[in-house]
Design a protein around this motif. Structure first.
Motif, short mmCIF file in Angstrom:
data_model
loop_
_atom_site.label_atom_id
_atom_site.label_comp_id
_atom_site.label_asym_id
_atom_site.label_seq_id
_atom_site.Cartn_x
_atom_site.Cartn_y
_atom_site.Cartn_z
N SER A 18 1.77 1.95 6.91
CA SER A 18 2.42 1.60 5.38
C SER A 18 1.12 1.89 4.42
CB SER A 18 3.75 0.57 5.27
OG SER A 18 4.18 0.38 4.03
N HIS A 20 0.96 0.79 0.52
CA HIS A 20 0.85 -0.42 -0.59
C HIS A 20 -0.27 0.12 -2.17
CE1 HIS A 20 2.44 -2.34 -4.35
NE2 HIS A 20 1.18 -2.63 -4.48
N ILE A 22 -0.53 1.29 -6.85
CA ILE A 22 0.45 1.13 -7.37
C ILE A 22 -0.68 0.26 -8.87
CG2 ILE A 22 2.10 0.20 -9.37
CD1 ILE A 22 4.11 0.10 -6.87
N TYR A 28 -3.52 -1.28 -0.87
CA TYR A 28 -2.76 -2.17 0.66
C TYR A 28 -2.68 -1.11 1.71
CZ TYR A 28 -3.70 -5.56 -3.38
OH TYR A 28 -4.58 -6.48 -4.16
N GLN A 62 6.38 -2.18 7.95
CA GLN A 62 5.72 -1.95 6.29
C GLN A 62 5.17 -2.97 5.20
OE1 GLN A 62 9.52 -1.59 3.64
NE2 GLN A 62 8.87 0.27 3.42
N ALA A 64 4.52 -4.89 1.51
CA ALA A 64 4.84 -4.85 -0.39
C ALA A 64 4.01 -5.67 -0.71
CB ALA A 64 5.52 -5.21 0.26
N TYR A 65 3.55 -5.27 -1.84
CA TYR A 65 2.76 -6.78 -3.04
C TYR A 65 3.73 -7.33 -3.43
CZ TYR A 65 -0.88 -7.83 -5.78
OH TYR A 65 -1.51 -9.28 -6.79
N TYR A 66 3.56 -8.85 -3.69
CA TYR A 66 4.81 -9.92 -4.37
C TYR A 66 4.31 -10.89 -3.86
CZ TYR A 66 8.22 -13.04 -5.96
OH TYR A 66 8.24 -14.40 -6.84
N CYS A 207 13.33 4.25 -3.50
CA CYS A 207 12.51 3.62 -4.17
C CYS A 207 12.71 4.06 -5.82
CB CYS A 207 11.18 5.04 -5.10
SG CYS A 207 11.22 6.92 -5.49
N PHE A 257 9.01 8.39 -3.20
CA PHE A 257 8.52 7.05 -4.11
C PHE A 257 7.89 7.99 -4.81
CE2 PHE A 257 5.30 11.14 -3.12
CZ PHE A 257 3.96 10.56 -4.27
N GLY A 308 2.97 6.98 4.01
CA GLY A 308 2.91 6.45 2.99
C GLY A 308 1.92 7.05 1.49
N GLY A 310 0.54 6.50 -3.40
CA GLY A 310 0.85 6.29 -3.89
C GLY A 310 -0.16 6.90 -5.40
#
Length: 446
Positions: A18, A20, A22, A28, A62, A64-66, A207, A257, A308, A310
């Motif tokens: 996966s 990420h 953006i 990542y 997978q 993700a960024y948070y 998405c 995406f 994946g 981006g």
């Protein structure tokens, strides 16, 4: 599009699962190496500048960024190796060695999302086996709910959202069908269910548009179908099958995406045969009429296994268009890898394809955009019609040229920056590949 950088994680013996990508500073990725998870933090300007953290005994699915109140930023959902129980990995982007793992009571951690709004504020939702959605509160650092949808079966392979709804993709719920669940964010017990044989096999990622008015997902079928879920009418989704090309471009979507720079969704399909790599579809935004225009862009044959994607704006010397794409390949050559591409195309429309080149003040060239047919075996471009303009020396500017789609059907679009262009014979003395590249774009009005 022009390939700017590429990297293969050979020394780590990694298979990417996966990506990420953006923000403009770092991208990542997560990967499996032996029985371990690898989480990569990569300089978005220099793919060779990266760090990674190894977490033993977990298979990652997978990333993700948070940035949550628990102090962590990077989130990876996967399954522990011994019994397959879903496991969440939380890492600090400042120091990847600062991480924790959180085990869940359900098996098969497949997908992860940090939803906006509703009861999921400051939470992560994770899709697991048997159609369980687990909600993890990053403030209390605990599981606050686990809800099974549709009586179970399958697994939640992808998660996306609109403003008021979560969209859950559950393939292989029965021996012949899969399901899509559209769950209300304020009341996760309220949801719509779509059941279809088309959903038996689904793409791995989905998405939403930037304004969260619509969300998109795709089927891993022959041909692939693109589905659009509307925030204001979740009970009435739209769909289109990808049109037949004769090259296999329309088959088996791996996911959808969002191009965040232009708020444009792209569907990824496995490579066409025999001389193309993976390919990308996009479409016009208005699905209300009887005709939808779709556009196709295909990678060269060596670029496959994309898991994946981006896209973000950038402002550094390596890109002349200030916008980049990254593609994560599960296996690039022998191991997982990431490729970085420059994107000279602006938003596509039903009327034409606009191409732009930013160039140095000391350079003079002819910007040519041509419609025709491309033979990938012999690398010959047969021109049917074209438009061109002279970019004169002066201040550094952006030159753009629009080519109208005057003929329905498949048409290749070649973009060239050349010296001494002869419009009568379509010849030139030199090709400035460093300024702008030529690549395959195909357009069709359905």
């Amino acid at each position: 599009m022009r390939l700017l950088q590429e990297i293969e994680f050979t020394s780590e013996k990694a298979t990417l699962t996966s990506l990420h990508a953006i923000g403009p500073d770092y991208i990542y990725a997560c990967a499996i190496s032996g029985s371990d998870t690898l989480v990569f933090k990569i300089n978005s300007e220099d793919l060779s500048d990266y760090d990674y953290q190894k977490i033993t005994g977990i298979y990652p699915n997978q990333i993700a960024y948070y940035s949550g109140p628990d102090g962590y930023d990077i989130r990876v959902i996967g399954s522990e190796k011994t019994f397959g129980y879903a496991t969440l990995i939380n890492l600090s982007e400042k120091d990847l060695s600062d991480y924790e793992t959180v085990g869940f009571a359900r098996k098969g951690g497949w997908s992860i999302l940090a939803p906006s709004g509703g009861v999921f504020n400051k939470c992560l939702v994770c899709g697991c086996d048997d159609s369980y959605l687990i909600t993890y509160d990053t403030q209390s650092q605990s599981v606050v709910s686990e809800v099974q949808y549709g009586g179970g079966g399958g697994w939640i392979q992808f998660l996306t959202e609109t403003k008021d709804w979560l969209i859950l993709g559950a393939p292989a719920v029965t021996a012949t069908e899969g399901r899509i669940y559209v769950v209300h964010k304020q009341d996760p017990g309220t949801y719509y269910t779509y059941t279809s044989t088309l959903f038996y096999s689904l793409g791995f990622f989905a998405c939403s548009e930037e304004n969260l008015e619509s969300a998109y997902f795709a089927t891993d079928t022959y041909p692939a179908y693109i589905w659009r879920v509307y925030n204001d009418a979740p009970e009435n989704p739209s769909y289109i099958p990808l049109p037949t090309t004769g090259y296999g471009f329309e088959n088996r979507a791996t996911g959808v995406f969002l191009d965040y720079y232009q708020n444009t969704p792209w569907c990824v399909c496995i490579g066409g045969y025999p001389n193309y790599g993976d390919c990308f579809w996009t479409w016009d935004s208005d699905w209300s009429g009887g005709s939808i225009t779709v556009y196709l862009w295909a990678l060269p044959k060596d670029y496959k296994n994309i898991i994946g994607c981006g896209f973000s704006p950038h402002n550094f010397d390596i890109s002349s268009t200030y916008s980049l794409r990254w593609f994560a390949h599960s296996v690039y050559k022998n191991y997982g890898g990431i490729t970085m591409w420059e994107n000279p195309l602006s938003v596509l429309s039903t009327d034409g394809v606009e191409v732009c080149a930013e160039y140095d003040a000391s350079t003079s060239f002819d910007l040519v955009a041509a419609l025709g047919y491309y033979d990938p075996t012999n690398e010959v471009f047969t021109v049917q019609e074209f438009e061109y303009m002279m970019a004169s020396p002066g201040q550094s500017v952006v030159e753009c040229q629009t080519v109208s789609l005057s003929d329905n059907g498949w048409r290749d679009v070649g973009v060239f920056a050349v010296k001494d262009f002869d419009p009568l014979n379509f010849t030139y003395s030199e090709l400035y590949s460093a300024i702008i590249s030529s690549n395959l774009i195909v357009a069709r009005k359905s």
